[in-house]
Design a protein around this motif. Structure first.
Motif, short mmCIF file in Angstrom:
data_model
loop_
_atom_site.label_atom_id
_atom_site.label_comp_id
_atom_site.label_asym_id
_atom_site.label_seq_id
_atom_site.Cartn_x
_atom_site.Cartn_y
_atom_site.Cartn_z
N VAL A 209 0.85 -1.20 0.00
CA VAL A 209 0.00 0.00 0.00
C VAL A 209 0.88 1.25 0.00
O VAL A 209 2.03 1.21 0.44
CB VAL A 209 -0.97 0.04 1.21
N SER A 210 0.30 2.33 -0.49
CA SER A 210 1.05 3.59 -0.58
C SER A 210 0.20 4.72 0.03
O SER A 210 -1.02 4.71 -0.11
CB SER A 210 1.33 3.91 -2.04
N PRO A 211 0.85 5.70 0.65
CA PRO A 211 0.09 6.84 1.18
C PRO A 211 -0.33 7.79 0.06
O PRO A 211 -1.10 8.72 0.30
CB PRO A 211 1.11 7.52 2.10
N TRP A 212 0.20 7.57 -1.15
CA TRP A 212 -0.13 8.45 -2.28
C TRP A 212 -1.39 7.95 -2.95
O TRP A 212 -1.47 6.77 -3.31
CB TRP A 212 1.04 8.48 -3.28
N MET A 213 -2.37 8.83 -3.11
CA MET A 213 -3.68 8.38 -3.60
C MET A 213 -3.65 7.97 -5.06
O MET A 213 -2.97 8.59 -5.87
CB MET A 213 -4.70 9.51 -3.43
N ASP A 214 -4.45 6.94 -5.36
CA ASP A 214 -4.54 6.45 -6.75
C ASP A 214 -4.93 7.59 -7.69
O ASP A 214 -5.83 8.37 -7.38
CB ASP A 214 -5.65 5.37 -6.84
N GLY A 215 -4.26 7.66 -8.81
CA GLY A 215 -4.64 8.62 -9.84
C GLY A 215 -4.08 10.02 -9.63
O GLY A 215 -4.23 10.89 -10.48
N LEU A 216 -3.44 10.26 -8.50
CA LEU A 216 -2.90 11.59 -8.22
C LEU A 216 -1.52 11.70 -8.86
O LEU A 216 -0.65 10.86 -8.61
CB LEU A 216 -2.79 11.75 -6.69
N ALA A 217 -1.34 12.72 -9.70
CA ALA A 217 -0.02 12.89 -10.35
C ALA A 217 0.95 13.52 -9.34
O ALA A 217 0.53 14.26 -8.46
CB ALA A 217 -0.17 13.79 -11.56
N PHE A 218 2.22 13.21 -9.48
CA PHE A 218 3.23 13.86 -8.61
C PHE A 218 3.54 15.24 -9.18
O PHE A 218 3.56 15.41 -10.40
CB PHE A 218 4.52 13.03 -8.58
N PRO A 219 3.80 16.22 -8.32
CA PRO A 219 4.18 17.52 -8.86
C PRO A 219 5.53 17.44 -9.55
O PRO A 219 6.45 16.80 -9.04
CB PRO A 219 4.25 18.42 -7.61
N LYS A 220 5.65 18.10 -10.69
CA LYS A 220 6.90 18.03 -11.48
C LYS A 220 8.06 18.62 -10.69
O LYS A 220 7.93 19.65 -10.05
CB LYS A 220 6.72 18.82 -12.78
N GLY A 221 9.19 17.90 -10.72
CA GLY A 221 10.42 18.46 -10.13
C GLY A 221 10.49 18.36 -8.62
O GLY A 221 11.42 18.88 -8.01
N ALA A 222 9.52 17.68 -8.00
CA ALA A 222 9.55 17.58 -6.53
C ALA A 222 10.46 16.43 -6.08
O ALA A 222 10.88 15.59 -6.89
CB ALA A 222 8.14 17.36 -6.00
N ILE A 223 10.77 16.40 -4.79
CA ILE A 223 11.52 15.31 -4.17
C ILE A 223 10.55 14.58 -3.25
O ILE A 223 9.68 15.21 -2.64
CB ILE A 223 12.64 15.85 -3.26
N VAL A 224 10.77 13.28 -3.08
CA VAL A 224 9.93 12.51 -2.16
C VAL A 224 10.81 11.90 -1.07
O VAL A 224 11.88 11.34 -1.36
CB VAL A 224 9.17 11.41 -2.94
N TYR A 225 10.36 12.04 0.18
CA TYR A 225 11.08 11.42 1.30
C TYR A 225 10.05 10.62 2.11
O TYR A 225 9.08 11.18 2.62
CB TYR A 225 11.72 12.51 2.18
N ASP A 226 10.29 9.32 2.20
CA ASP A 226 9.40 8.44 2.97
C ASP A 226 10.11 8.09 4.27
O ASP A 226 11.20 7.49 4.25
CB ASP A 226 9.11 7.18 2.15
N LEU A 227 9.53 8.46 5.42
CA LEU A 227 10.17 8.21 6.71
C LEU A 227 10.32 6.72 7.03
O LEU A 227 11.14 6.33 7.86
CB LEU A 227 9.36 8.88 7.82
N ILE A 228 9.52 5.90 6.38
CA ILE A 228 9.59 4.45 6.63
C ILE A 228 10.96 3.92 6.22
O ILE A 228 11.50 4.32 5.19
CB ILE A 228 8.47 3.74 5.82
#
Ligand code: NAP
Length: 284
Positions: A209-228
């Motif tokens: 499972v992911s905390p990111w909702m289905d169908g939601l695009a990521f913002p262009k040029g962003a960084i992602v940090y998952d604390l897990i």
């Protein structure tokens, strides 16, 4: 003999003993790191344990859920970080005073900076942004630490919480709070340069499972940090990378917060690679 430990409840799955034992060995220090489980309502035992630090029987303690706030009443002082966050994860004795610090916030920031330093193009891009904006998913203890750290570093913060009132407990008036659903997040999305997952969604054993909702695009040029940090690559991080975003999980934060605590207790600035090797040896 250095006696360190962790209190909280439950504690069985903690990696702290492994990280700190490796650090003690690497510094050639004789010592132990033990677990001191204290049940959620047992303030008498919690106070008795802290008294052992006060008397010098214990050199220092880490604190985790559910006692990060409970310990404050038994301390003589708080560092400015712990004071502002209203939560303590490290207890140490200084000038005969029992002090509380929180190394989660600087630990997160240190690892975020390492992430940027590993990718100079990313660092330059971030440095060039005048108003850096972060979205934090979740509103629990780690979201509080991340929000504090990023706000201190000048970021604009939005906290997405499924229970809005939980975020309002620590959000200051400069922080935005939004409902954690795709409708609300989609409206704000283009403005974010960093997305942090501070929920347990995707953590072992429910890794599909992911905390990111289905169908939601990521913002262009962003960084992602998952604390897990278990698993090493979460579904959320996989999704972000597939969309072309730089992304990482939380092992670095785990190591940084531990190393900062170790420095408070022993005065030793431990090479992070020692703790990383110990972490890698756990198979997480
Ligand atoms: P916490 O205090 O329990 O907070 C978790 C937050 O996530 C709460 O706001 C919770 O909302 C929310 N949440 C849980 N399930 C959700 C879902 N399905 N949808 C939306 N929101 C959800 O936990 P924490 O201590 O902040 O830890 C969060 C994660 O960070 C854990 O996976 C932990 O392992 C990780 N962590 C990593 C480090 C590190 O060093 N890398 C340090 C600390 C924490 P409710 O209250 O409504 O359930």
């Amino acid at each position: 003999m250095i006696r360190l430990g962790l209190t909280g409840y439950p504690l069985e799955h903690s990696l702290s003993p492994i990280l700190h034992t490796a650090a003690l060995r690497a510094c050639d220090l004789q010592g132990v790191y033990s677990l001191y489980p204290v049940e959620p309502d047992d303030m008498k035992s919690l106070k008795a344990l802290l008294d052992q630090v006060r008397s010098g029987e214990l050199t220092g303690l880490n604190v985790t859920i559910p006692h990060k706030q409970n310990v404050i009443q038994f301390l003589d002082g708080l560092t400015p970080t712990a004071q502002s966050m209203g939560a303590v994860n490290t207890i140490y004795l200084k000038d005969e005073k029992l002090m509380g610090e929180n190394t989660d916030a600087p630990g997160f920031l240190a690892d975020l900076n390492s992430f940027l330093l590993e990718n100079i193009a990313l660092l330059e891009k971030m440095d060039g942004i005048r108003e850096k904006s972060a979205l934090i998913l979740g509103a629990g203890g780690s979201a509080r630490a991340v929000a504090y750290a990023l706000a201190e570093a000048g970021w604009t913060i939005t906290i997405a919480a499924r229970r809005i009132e939980q975020a309002h407990r620590f959000a200051n008036p400069q922080m935005q709070v939004t409902q954690y659903d795709s409708l609300h997040i989609a409206n704000l999305l283009p403005s974010f340069h960093l997305i942090v997952n501070a929920t347990p969604v995707g953590m072992f054993p429910k890794t599909d499972v992911s905390p990111w909702m289905d169908g939601l695009a990521f913002p262009k040029g962003a960084i992602v940090y998952d604390l897990i940090y278990n698993p090493r690559e979460t579904l959320f991080v996989q999704q972000a990378r597939a969309a072309g975003l730089p992304a990482r999980t939380g092992a670095g934060m785990l190591v940084e917060q531990a190393a900062l605590a170790f420095q408070l207790w022993t005065g030793q600035d431990i090479p992070r690679s020692i703790m990383f090797d110990a972490f890698n040896g756990t198979g997480h």
